[in-house]
Design a protein around this motif. Structure first.
Motif, PDB file in Angstrom:
ATOM      1  N   HIS A 258       0.719  -1.258  -0.032  1.00 13.13           N
ATOM      2  CA  HIS A 258      -0.008   0.117   0.276  1.00 13.13           C
ATOM      3  C   HIS A 258       0.877   1.334  -0.077  1.00 13.13           C
ATOM      4  O   HIS A 258       1.826   1.164   0.528  1.00 13.13           O
ATOM      5  CB  HIS A 258      -0.929  -0.058   1.206  1.00 13.13           C
ATOM      6  CG  HIS A 258      -2.057   0.816   1.303  1.00 13.13           C
ATOM      7  ND1 HIS A 258      -1.981   2.171   1.489  1.00 13.13           N
ATOM      8  CD2 HIS A 258      -3.362   0.710   0.885  1.00 13.13           C
ATOM      9  CE1 HIS A 258      -3.034   2.890   1.298  1.00 13.13           C
ATOM     10  NE2 HIS A 258      -3.965   2.040   1.044  1.00 13.13           N
ATOM     11  N   CYS A 314     -11.112   6.232  -1.478  1.00 14.98           N
ATOM     12  CA  CYS A 314      -9.747   5.895  -0.517  1.00 14.98           C
ATOM     13  C   CYS A 314      -9.482   7.183   0.201  1.00 14.98           C
ATOM     14  O   CYS A 314      -9.374   8.033  -0.085  1.00 14.98           O
ATOM     15  CB  CYS A 314      -8.555   5.387  -1.336  1.00 14.98           C
ATOM     16  SG  CYS A 314      -7.084   5.155  -0.314  1.00 14.98           S
ATOM     17  N   CYS A 320      -1.759  10.505  -1.855  1.00 11.25           N
ATOM     18  CA  CYS A 320      -1.409   9.236  -2.564  1.00 11.25           C
ATOM     19  C   CYS A 320      -0.611   9.723  -3.466  1.00 11.25           C
ATOM     20  O   CYS A 320      -1.161  10.320  -4.461  1.00 11.25           O
ATOM     21  CB  CYS A 320      -2.447   8.281  -2.672  1.00 11.25           C
ATOM     22  SG  CYS A 320      -1.789   6.852  -3.579  1.00 11.25           S
ATOM     23  N   CYS A 327     -10.047   6.647  -7.347  1.00 15.94           N
ATOM     24  CA  CYS A 327      -9.706   6.666  -5.880  1.00 15.94           C
ATOM     25  C   CYS A 327     -10.521   7.745  -4.975  1.00 15.94           C
ATOM     26  O   CYS A 327     -10.577   7.424  -3.858  1.00 15.94           O
ATOM     27  CB  CYS A 327      -8.103   6.810  -5.877  1.00 15.94           C
ATOM     28  SG  CYS A 327      -7.180   5.591  -6.689  1.00 15.94           S
ATOM     29  N   CYS A 347      -6.248  -1.124  -1.863  1.00 17.19           N
ATOM     30  CA  CYS A 347      -5.822  -0.257  -2.683  1.00 17.19           C
ATOM     31  C   CYS A 347      -6.261  -0.575  -4.339  1.00 17.19           C
ATOM     32  O   CYS A 347      -6.052  -1.835  -4.495  1.00 17.19           O
ATOM     33  CB  CYS A 347      -4.546  -0.187  -2.652  1.00 17.19           C
ATOM     34  SG  CYS A 347      -3.679   0.695  -3.968  1.00 17.19           S
ATOM     35  N   TRP A 348      -6.748   0.161  -4.899  1.00 18.02           N
ATOM     36  CA  TRP A 348      -7.101  -0.138  -6.494  1.00 18.02           C
ATOM     37  C   TRP A 348      -6.116  -0.488  -7.332  1.00 18.02           C
ATOM     38  O   TRP A 348      -6.172  -0.959  -8.283  1.00 18.02           O
ATOM     39  CB  TRP A 348      -7.887   1.129  -6.988  1.00 18.02           C
ATOM     40  CG  TRP A 348      -9.287   1.154  -6.407  1.00 18.02           C
ATOM     41  CD1 TRP A 348      -9.892   2.248  -5.833  1.00 18.02           C
ATOM     42  CD2 TRP A 348     -10.051   0.189  -6.120  1.00 18.02           C
ATOM     43  NE1 TRP A 348     -11.143   2.073  -5.273  1.00 18.02           N
ATOM     44  CE2 TRP A 348     -11.407   0.842  -5.530  1.00 18.02           C
ATOM     45  CE3 TRP A 348     -10.354  -1.107  -6.613  1.00 18.02           C
ATOM     46  CZ2 TRP A 348     -12.588   0.161  -5.070  1.00 18.02           C
ATOM     47  CZ3 TRP A 348     -11.512  -1.806  -6.012  1.00 18.02           C
ATOM     48  CH2 TRP A 348     -12.424  -1.269  -5.454  1.00 18.02           C
TER      49      TRP A 348
HETATM   50  S1  SF4 Z   1      -6.644   3.304  -3.795  1.00 15.26           S
HETATM   51 FE1  SF4 Z   1      -5.979   4.723  -4.866  1.00 15.26          FE
HETATM   52  S2  SF4 Z   1      -5.634   6.749  -3.613  1.00 15.26           S
HETATM   53 FE2  SF4 Z   1      -5.861   4.771  -2.273  1.00 15.26          FE
HETATM   54  S3  SF4 Z   1      -3.769   4.020  -2.078  1.00 15.26           S
HETATM   55 FE3  SF4 Z   1      -4.389   2.919  -3.667  1.00 15.26          FE
HETATM   56  S4  SF4 Z   1      -3.533   4.236  -5.280  1.00 15.26           S
HETATM   57 FE4  SF4 Z   1      -3.495   5.471  -3.707  1.00 15.26          FE
END
Ligand code: SF4
Ligand SMILES: Nc1ncnc2c1ncn2[C@@H]1O[C@H](COP(=O)(O)OP(=O)(O)O)[C@@H](O)[C@H]1O
Ligand SMILES: [Mg+2]
Length: 355
Positions: A258, A314, A320, A327, A347-348
């Motif tokens: 992550h 997120c 990030c 996100c 995390c996507w």
């Molecule tokens: S979901 Fe998106 S914003 Fe959240 S940690 Fe992963 S890449 Fe970063």
């Protein structure tokens, strides 16, 4: 992450949630709005006999609230706490004492948690009497407790007051007091962070020894991810009230997935303590992620968000370096990472990468 009847499982949090209501202002009253601090949302964790789980995150991420919920010091907003698979919610002082006999907490500040007007003998006697009114040999039990935490010879410590001991000795007394209940689970909330660096290792080694000898299930809360690698079998990373990554400690600290875990490791005061000979950037999915995110790496700094209005999607997206458009709208679900069993990240970036 699922509930189980596994005999080694002692305590589980299942979807544990805590929102603290915020006092309403005049404007809130007029607009009829309610606000709450979303301190903990949908947390799952499992503590097993003879194992340490580390819960890591920066200040304000909700770690202490998780521990206090598990100790049933606070009522929960949602979710469940299971002791040996049975849902449990204490509703009276008697039920609380019964629960506390099995699940004990150790606090960050050993000075604040010991009453300055009472001796060590008083603190330990009380713990033994509250939880085990079995009329055994009290003096022998007191000596055994102090010996367990390496405060020997016990008679040197029994009649001292907390201020006559060093920070490390006080924390050992707090641990001895917790052991007086003969618990199955210990919830240690930053147990060494207020101690001198030189004595931290000794206290962690003591906890490890107790885990092994007494088969205790331990939750170790820390903001120091390096100590999680050293001390814990499993590491969970928390950000702004939510779990974002988990897995065995070696994997999470050496090949973090992550972006927030990466940030924590990069900002750890002494990276050599963490990385040893291995460069966490050198292999697997995490290096792919960070190449992807490196163009915007400067966005990785910044402050944790308000938990009154946590970011949508997120919660890490405003900080990030690898954030994508979805996100900010879609809450990431836990996704398996690579081929290490039990390693996951919410995390996507990892959608469709498992296996
Ligand atoms: S979901 Fe998106 S914003 Fe959240 S940690 Fe992963 S890449 Fe970063
Ligand atoms: N009793 C409380 N009332 C209102 N807000 C609280 C309370 N306890 C904690 N919080 C808030 O919940 C969030 C998480 O706090 P905490 O669990 O103490 O985090 P950590 O232990 O990771 O530093 C913070 O925003 C904190 O201000
Ligand atoms: Mg805390």
């Amino acid at each position: 992450m699922t509930s189980t009847k596994d005999a080694t499982v002692v305590l589980e949090a299942v979807g544990l949630t805590k929102h603290f209501p915020v006092r309403r202002t005049l404007r809130d009253l007029v607009r009829r709005t309610h606000h709450a601090v979303h301190a903990v949302d949908d947390v799952h964790l499992t503590l097993k006999r003879g194992r340490v789980v580390a819960l890591v995150g920066e200040s304000g991420s909700g770690k202490s609230t998780v521990a206090r919920l598990l100790a049933q010091l606070y009522p929960r907003t949602g979710g469940d706490i299971r002791l040996h698979g049975e849902s449990t919610r204490v509703r009276s002082g008697r039920q609380f004492r019964g629960y506390a006999g099995r699940v004990q907490m150790i606090f960050q500040d050993p000075f604040a948690s010991l009453n300055p007007v009472h001796t060590i003998r008083y603190h330990l006697t009380r713990a033994l009497r509250i939880h085990h009114n079995d009329g055994g040999d009290l003096e022998a039990a007191l000596r055994e407790l102090l010996t367990r935490v390496s405060l020997t010879p016990p008679e040197r410590y029994l009649d001292k007051f907390p201020h006559e001991l060093s920070g490390g000795q006080r924390q050992r007394v707090a641990i001895a007091r917790a052991l007086g209940a003969r618990p199955e689970a210990l919830l240690a909330d930053e147990p060494v962070s207020m101690l001198d660096v030189s004595i931290r290792l000794g206290v962690l080694n003591l906890l490890r020894d107790l885990k092994e000898r007494l088969d205790l299930a331990i939750l170790y809360i820390t903001h120091d991810i390096a100590s999680a690698r050293y001390f814990a079998d499993e590491t969970l990373v928390m950000y702004a009230g939510r779990m974002v990554e988990g897995g065995d400690s070696e994997t999470v600290t050496q090949t973090p997935a992550h972006p927030y875990t990466r940030l924590l490791i990069d900002s750890a005061p002494d990276p050599d303590r963490l990385t040893g000979d291995v460069d966490p950037l050198s292999n697997g999915v995490s290096s792919r992620v960070f190449r992807r995110g490196s163009a915007q790496a400067d966005r990785g700094n910044g402050e944790p968000p308000s938990l009154i209005r946590p970011p949508s999607g997120c919660r890490f997206h405003p900080r990030c370096p690898a954030a994508m458009p979805r996100c900010s709208t879609d809450l990431p679900v836990p996704l398996e990472i690579g081929d290490v069993p039990g390693h996951w990240a919410a995390c996507w970036l990892y959608e469709g990468t498992a296996g």
